[in-house]
Design an enzyme around this catalytic site. Structure first.
Site, mmCIF file in Angstrom:
data_model
loop_
_atom_site.group_PDB
_atom_site.id
_atom_site.type_symbol
_atom_site.label_atom_id
_atom_site.label_comp_id
_atom_site.label_asym_id
_atom_site.label_seq_id
_atom_site.Cartn_x
_atom_site.Cartn_y
_atom_site.Cartn_z
ATOM 1 N N TYR A 189 -2.613 -1.242 10.247
ATOM 2 C CA TYR A 189 -2.052 -0.704 8.714
ATOM 3 C C TYR A 189 -0.760 -0.522 8.400
ATOM 4 O O TYR A 189 -0.171 -1.256 7.565
ATOM 5 C CB TYR A 189 -3.829 -0.363 8.236
ATOM 6 C CG TYR A 189 -3.415 -0.595 7.162
ATOM 7 C CD1 TYR A 189 -3.851 -2.073 6.693
ATOM 8 C CD2 TYR A 189 -3.115 0.311 5.691
ATOM 9 C CE1 TYR A 189 -4.103 -2.132 4.642
ATOM 10 C CE2 TYR A 189 -3.532 -0.154 4.311
ATOM 11 C CZ TYR A 189 -4.097 -0.688 4.272
ATOM 12 O OH TYR A 189 -3.637 -1.523 2.799
ATOM 13 N N SER A 242 0.991 -1.655 -0.291
ATOM 14 C CA SER A 242 -0.061 0.052 -0.270
ATOM 15 C C SER A 242 1.127 1.447 0.544
ATOM 16 O O SER A 242 2.219 1.328 0.227
ATOM 17 C CB SER A 242 -0.919 0.657 1.138
ATOM 18 O OG SER A 242 -1.459 1.108 1.680
HETATM 19 P P1 NAD Z 1 -11.176 -6.219 -0.771
HETATM 20 O O1 NAD Z 1 -11.446 -5.997 1.205
HETATM 21 O O2 NAD Z 1 -11.421 -6.335 -1.020
HETATM 22 O O3 NAD Z 1 -10.614 -7.690 -0.707
HETATM 23 C C1 NAD Z 1 -9.634 -8.303 0.463
HETATM 24 C C2 NAD Z 1 -9.631 -9.920 -0.174
HETATM 25 O O4 NAD Z 1 -9.170 -10.373 0.845
HETATM 26 C C3 NAD Z 1 -11.501 -10.554 0.030
HETATM 27 O O5 NAD Z 1 -11.143 -11.777 -1.506
HETATM 28 C C4 NAD Z 1 -11.321 -11.043 1.638
HETATM 29 O O6 NAD Z 1 -11.695 -12.315 1.406
HETATM 30 C C5 NAD Z 1 -9.293 -11.618 1.148
HETATM 31 N N1 NAD Z 1 -8.961 -11.704 2.952
HETATM 32 C C6 NAD Z 1 -8.959 -10.997 3.765
HETATM 33 N N2 NAD Z 1 -8.835 -11.976 4.816
HETATM 34 C C7 NAD Z 1 -8.234 -12.935 4.513
HETATM 35 C C8 NAD Z 1 -7.612 -14.182 4.746
HETATM 36 N N3 NAD Z 1 -7.445 -14.277 7.073
HETATM 37 N N4 NAD Z 1 -7.439 -15.339 4.727
HETATM 38 C C9 NAD Z 1 -7.847 -15.290 3.121
HETATM 39 N N5 NAD Z 1 -8.297 -14.313 2.620
HETATM 40 C C10 NAD Z 1 -8.244 -13.332 3.436
HETATM 41 O O7 NAD Z 1 -9.622 -4.980 -0.904
HETATM 42 P P2 NAD Z 1 -8.878 -4.816 -1.337
HETATM 43 O O8 NAD Z 1 -8.698 -3.282 -1.832
HETATM 44 O O9 NAD Z 1 -9.127 -5.711 -2.867
HETATM 45 O O10 NAD Z 1 -7.678 -5.547 -0.793
HETATM 46 C C11 NAD Z 1 -6.423 -6.681 -1.574
HETATM 47 C C12 NAD Z 1 -5.284 -5.615 -1.045
HETATM 48 O O11 NAD Z 1 -4.558 -4.657 -1.488
HETATM 49 C C13 NAD Z 1 -5.153 -5.796 0.573
HETATM 50 O O12 NAD Z 1 -4.087 -6.065 1.028
HETATM 51 C C14 NAD Z 1 -5.293 -4.383 0.562
HETATM 52 O O13 NAD Z 1 -4.291 -3.715 1.731
HETATM 53 C C15 NAD Z 1 -3.907 -3.225 -0.098
HETATM 54 N N6 NAD Z 1 -4.902 -2.507 -1.316
HETATM 55 C C16 NAD Z 1 -5.896 -1.344 -0.997
HETATM 56 C C17 NAD Z 1 -6.169 -0.589 -1.830
HETATM 57 C C18 NAD Z 1 -7.723 0.091 -1.925
HETATM 58 O O14 NAD Z 1 -7.728 0.986 -1.897
HETATM 59 N N7 NAD Z 1 -8.568 -0.833 -2.635
HETATM 60 C C19 NAD Z 1 -4.948 0.299 -1.141
HETATM 61 C C20 NAD Z 1 -3.884 0.177 -1.080
HETATM 62 C C21 NAD Z 1 -3.553 -1.255 -0.681
#
Ligand code: NAD
Length: 267
Positions: A163, A150
């Site tokens: 986080y 991130s």
């Molecule tokens: P999201 O919540 O839409 O998806 C997260 C996924 O991870 C889901 O499929 C969930 O079921 C799975 N997950 C969560 N905990 C889990 C566990 N214990 N075991 C197995 N699977 C698990 O989130 P996203 O926005 O798609 O985020 C995905 C990644 O991107 C994360 O690591 C997040 O930190 C990173 N990220 C997202 C953003 C954003 O703006 N959306 C920004 C920076 C980083």
């Protein structure tokens, strides 16, 4: 003469994506399948994974796979990675994407909430990477690992202490693994998204006022789409990135460019 079909970049490759059925993970799973890879999709709930798999483009080398496991459960991760190697015969790419966040003023953060985020975002990543590394090292496989970090790997995020800490940690893990396994031909890189339109951000993305407020802080003036993360992940996993390891690529519409300096306010 009919046009020659464009070669797919991951034909016959096998990829494991944690948290691969939703949000950015879903876009990554789709992008690899579009490019011909078989995808082992991880998530906590088997029914959700089974329902998701048919949405993936079919590939010639065989069916995609559900690999249910909570990434904080060490034995479940071992079993899921085993399952992927058994069914696919090998893996070429691991994408550690699963991640969560939790909000609380730092003076009130509970041990439980802090550890929940650290366990998924740090320990869960370590379990997945360790299990894949072990198997690759035993066969001499030169695979590629991508960690979804991130912008908060480097930008502090008040009220999201765990986080910020977790993403800072994975940034250093990427460098450590990059250095440790470079001589064995295993590349480890990270992507660091800014604000991306996924279910994680539904609270502001579905509220026009909050959406504008978020956009106003982003130099490119808008949040990103999940595909705008997926495509760079494929690049880092590909042979086009064959000399890149231990790096984190910031994909953030300019968020990490000290956005407040976009207009001159100092002279
Ligand atoms: P999201 O919540 O839409 O998806 C997260 C996924 O991870 C889901 O499929 C969930 O079921 C799975 N997950 C969560 N905990 C889990 C566990 N214990 N075991 C197995 N699977 C698990 O989130 P996203 O926005 O798609 O985020 C995905 C990644 O991107 C994360 O690591 C997040 O930190 C990173 N990220 C997202 C953003 C954003 O703006 N959306 C920004 C920076 C980083």
């Amino acid at each position: 003469m009919p046009p020659t079909p464009t070669a797919k970049h991951f034909e016959n490759k096998k990829v494991f994506v944690s948290g691969g059925s939703q949000g950015i993970g879903q876009a990554i799973s789709h992008a690899f399948a579009r490019e011909g890879a078989r995808v082992a999709v991880n998530g906590r709930h088997k029914e959700k994974l089974d329902a998701f798999l048919p949405s993936l483009p079919p590939v010639s080398s065989g069916p995609h796979l559900s690999c249910p496991a909570d990434v904080v459960d060490e034995q479940a991760v071992i079993d899921a990675i085993d399952q992927a190697f058994r069914e696919f015969g090998d893996l070429d790419v691991l994408v550690c994407n699963a991640g969560i966040l939790s909000e609380s003023p730092s003076e009130d953060v509970t041990h439980g909430d802090f550890m929940k985020v650290m366990n998924v975002n740090v320990t869960g990543v370590m379990f997945c990477v360790r299990e894949v590394l072990k198997r690759w090292l035993s066969t001499g496989k030169k695979g590629s690992i991508i960690i979804n970090s991130s912008v908060h790997q480097i930008i502090p995020k008040p009220a999201f202490l765990a986080y910020s800490a977790s993403k800072g940690a994975v940034g250093n893990m990427v460098k450590t693994w990059g250095l440790e396994y470079a001589s064995r031909g295993i590349r480890v890189n990270g992507v660091a998204p800014g604000a991306i339109l996924t279910p994680m951000n539904d609270t502001w993305a579905n509220d026009p006022e909050k959406y504008e407020a978020v956009s106003s802080h982003i130099p490119m003036g808008r949040p990103g789409e999940p595909d705008e993360i997926a495509e760079p992940v494929l690049f880092l996993a590909s042979e086009k990135a064959s000399y890149i390891t231990g790096q984190t690529l910031y994909i953030d519409g300019g968020l990490t460019l000290y956005a407040d300096f976009s207009k001159n306010w100092s002279s």
